[in-house]
Design a protein around this motif. Sequence first.
Motif, PDB file in Angstrom:
ATOM      1  N   TYR A  48       0.841  -1.204   0.000  1.00  0.00           N
ATOM      2  CA  TYR A  48       0.000   0.000   0.000  1.00  0.00           C
ATOM      3  C   TYR A  48       0.877   1.256   0.000  1.00  0.00           C
ATOM      4  O   TYR A  48       0.642   2.193  -0.756  1.00  0.00           O
ATOM      5  CB  TYR A  48      -0.904   0.019   1.230  1.00  0.00           C
ATOM      6  CG  TYR A  48      -2.076  -0.932   1.194  1.00  0.00           C
ATOM      7  CD1 TYR A  48      -2.499  -1.523   0.011  1.00  0.00           C
ATOM      8  CD2 TYR A  48      -2.775  -1.240   2.366  1.00  0.00           C
ATOM      9  CE1 TYR A  48      -3.581  -2.397  -0.016  1.00  0.00           C
ATOM     10  CE2 TYR A  48      -3.864  -2.104   2.351  1.00  0.00           C
ATOM     11  CZ  TYR A  48      -4.260  -2.679   1.167  1.00  0.00           C
ATOM     12  OH  TYR A  48      -5.327  -3.539   1.154  1.00  0.00           O
ATOM     13  N   MET A  49       1.888   1.278   0.882  1.00  0.00           N
ATOM     14  CA  MET A  49       2.730   2.463   0.984  1.00  0.00           C
ATOM     15  C   MET A  49       3.492   2.709  -0.312  1.00  0.00           C
ATOM     16  O   MET A  49       3.613   3.856  -0.760  1.00  0.00           O
ATOM     17  CB  MET A  49       3.700   2.314   2.157  1.00  0.00           C
ATOM     18  CG  MET A  49       4.628   3.518   2.339  1.00  0.00           C
ATOM     19  SD  MET A  49       3.760   5.090   2.564  1.00  0.00           S
ATOM     20  CE  MET A  49       3.373   5.001   4.321  1.00  0.00           C
ATOM     21  N   GLU A  50       4.008   1.645  -0.919  1.00  0.00           N
ATOM     22  CA  GLU A  50       4.728   1.817  -2.184  1.00  0.00           C
ATOM     23  C   GLU A  50       3.788   2.332  -3.268  1.00  0.00           C
ATOM     24  O   GLU A  50       4.179   3.173  -4.095  1.00  0.00           O
ATOM     25  CB  GLU A  50       5.363   0.488  -2.614  1.00  0.00           C
ATOM     26  CG  GLU A  50       6.533   0.064  -1.749  1.00  0.00           C
ATOM     27  CD  GLU A  50       7.595   1.145  -1.629  1.00  0.00           C
ATOM     28  OE1 GLU A  50       8.000   1.696  -2.667  1.00  0.00           O
ATOM     29  OE2 GLU A  50       8.008   1.451  -0.494  1.00  0.00           O
ATOM     30  N   MET A  51       2.548   1.851  -3.274  1.00  0.00           N
ATOM     31  CA  MET A  51       1.565   2.311  -4.245  1.00  0.00           C
ATOM     32  C   MET A  51       1.269   3.801  -4.045  1.00  0.00           C
ATOM     33  O   MET A  51       1.225   4.579  -5.006  1.00  0.00           O
ATOM     34  CB  MET A  51       0.270   1.494  -4.073  1.00  0.00           C
ATOM     35  CG  MET A  51      -0.780   1.730  -5.150  1.00  0.00           C
ATOM     36  SD  MET A  51      -2.353   0.907  -4.725  1.00  0.00           S
ATOM     37  CE  MET A  51      -1.796  -0.703  -4.192  1.00  0.00           C
ATOM     38  N   VAL A  52       1.095   4.198  -2.780  1.00  0.00           N
ATOM     39  CA  VAL A  52       0.810   5.588  -2.456  1.00  0.00           C
ATOM     40  C   VAL A  52       1.989   6.480  -2.858  1.00  0.00           C
ATOM     41  O   VAL A  52       1.807   7.546  -3.457  1.00  0.00           O
ATOM     42  CB  VAL A  52       0.506   5.738  -0.950  1.00  0.00           C
ATOM     43  CG1 VAL A  52       0.545   7.207  -0.530  1.00  0.00           C
ATOM     44  CG2 VAL A  52      -0.862   5.138  -0.629  1.00  0.00           C
ATOM     45  N   LYS A  53       3.204   6.054  -2.520  1.00  0.00           N
ATOM     46  CA  LYS A  53       4.385   6.851  -2.869  1.00  0.00           C
ATOM     47  C   LYS A  53       4.523   7.017  -4.380  1.00  0.00           C
ATOM     48  O   LYS A  53       4.841   8.110  -4.868  1.00  0.00           O
ATOM     49  CB  LYS A  53       5.648   6.191  -2.310  1.00  0.00           C
ATOM     50  CG  LYS A  53       5.823   6.350  -0.805  1.00  0.00           C
ATOM     51  CD  LYS A  53       7.106   5.688  -0.348  1.00  0.00           C
ATOM     52  CE  LYS A  53       7.325   5.897   1.152  1.00  0.00           C
ATOM     53  NZ  LYS A  53       8.559   5.221   1.633  1.00  0.00           N
ATOM     54  N   TYR A  96      -0.450   8.271   4.523  1.00  0.00           N
ATOM     55  CA  TYR A  96      -0.948   8.306   3.146  1.00  0.00           C
ATOM     56  C   TYR A  96      -1.446   9.708   2.791  1.00  0.00           C
ATOM     57  O   TYR A  96      -1.208  10.207   1.689  1.00  0.00           O
ATOM     58  CB  TYR A  96      -2.099   7.316   2.963  1.00  0.00           C
ATOM     59  CG  TYR A  96      -1.772   5.861   3.232  1.00  0.00           C
ATOM     60  CD1 TYR A  96      -0.474   5.374   3.091  1.00  0.00           C
ATOM     61  CD2 TYR A  96      -2.767   4.972   3.615  1.00  0.00           C
ATOM     62  CE1 TYR A  96      -0.194   4.029   3.340  1.00  0.00           C
ATOM     63  CE2 TYR A  96      -2.492   3.635   3.859  1.00  0.00           C
ATOM     64  CZ  TYR A  96      -1.212   3.173   3.729  1.00  0.00           C
ATOM     65  OH  TYR A  96      -0.934   1.850   3.973  1.00  0.00           O
ATOM     66  N   GLY A  97      -2.156  10.333   3.731  1.00  0.00           N
ATOM     67  CA  GLY A  97      -2.701  11.670   3.490  1.00  0.00           C
ATOM     68  C   GLY A  97      -1.605  12.698   3.271  1.00  0.00           C
ATOM     69  O   GLY A  97      -1.709  13.553   2.383  1.00  0.00           O
ATOM     70  N   PHE A  98      -0.544  12.627   4.086  1.00  0.00           N
ATOM     71  CA  PHE A  98       0.569  13.560   3.924  1.00  0.00           C
ATOM     72  C   PHE A  98       1.188  13.410   2.526  1.00  0.00           C
ATOM     73  O   PHE A  98       1.533  14.398   1.881  1.00  0.00           O
ATOM     74  CB  PHE A  98       1.651  13.304   4.978  1.00  0.00           C
ATOM     75  CG  PHE A  98       1.232  13.618   6.391  1.00  0.00           C
ATOM     76  CD1 PHE A  98       0.202  14.509   6.668  1.00  0.00           C
ATOM     77  CD2 PHE A  98       1.883  13.018   7.468  1.00  0.00           C
ATOM     78  CE1 PHE A  98      -0.174  14.803   7.975  1.00  0.00           C
ATOM     79  CE2 PHE A  98       1.517  13.307   8.780  1.00  0.00           C
ATOM     80  CZ  PHE A  98       0.489  14.189   9.038  1.00  0.00           C
TER      81      PHE A  98
END
Length: 244
Positions: A48-53, A96-98
Amino acid sequence: MDPRAADDVQRMQQQMLVFARELNEVIARERARRQEAEDALLMLRGSYMEMVKTLAFVVEAKDSTTRSHLDRTYHYARLLTARVGPELLQSASLHYGFLLHDVGKVGIPEAILNKPGPLTDDEWEIMRTHPLIGVQVVSAVKFLGDAVNVIRSHHERWDGKGYPEGLAGEQIHIGARIFSVVDTFDAMTSERPYKKALPVAVAMEEIGRCAGTQFDPDVAREFVQLLEERDLHSTGPTDLAAAL
């Protein structure tokens, strides 16, 4: 002891040993399943974090005037969150929001995003739609959770004069109140084609002056105090993120 009684005791002991072995096997299997589930969850969160980044950096690449803005504001926001409410750092959705605060800029024409001068009133009207465009972009992505509140509200003001909804005070999500401070600070201390970067000391003074009007007063004071504690008054804008 009666031989039959002794046999009964022996059988009971054997049964207890069998039961203990079976129980240990059940516990071991359950621990293994739990560990597998935790490992899978960590992998999923990492994905998820990699997708968001990836999405966030794609959006930033569209706006040539804000290069490295994302890295800096994400760094500042985490530091400020640790002071305002350390428990908030446990929320993946806040991170994620940041990162995705400006995702709505995918819907803003590049001629406006990359204009080498101040925007006209009409162009500002278009630019101010990016928070709601951002909400539309991510609304179907359920794992983002409260990230949507940061995306929607990071341009709201404590006094209710912000956009897009004119929220005031604690109506504004805490993540958005935190990000509003660091976002403004980074904008002031960053050089753009149409303006010079302000000295850090001047930006700090402006953040303090706007506490209680543009910014949550407690959040603004914490940020100024963070900068003061690290004695960054004379730090140059390009060195600021590393110093923090």
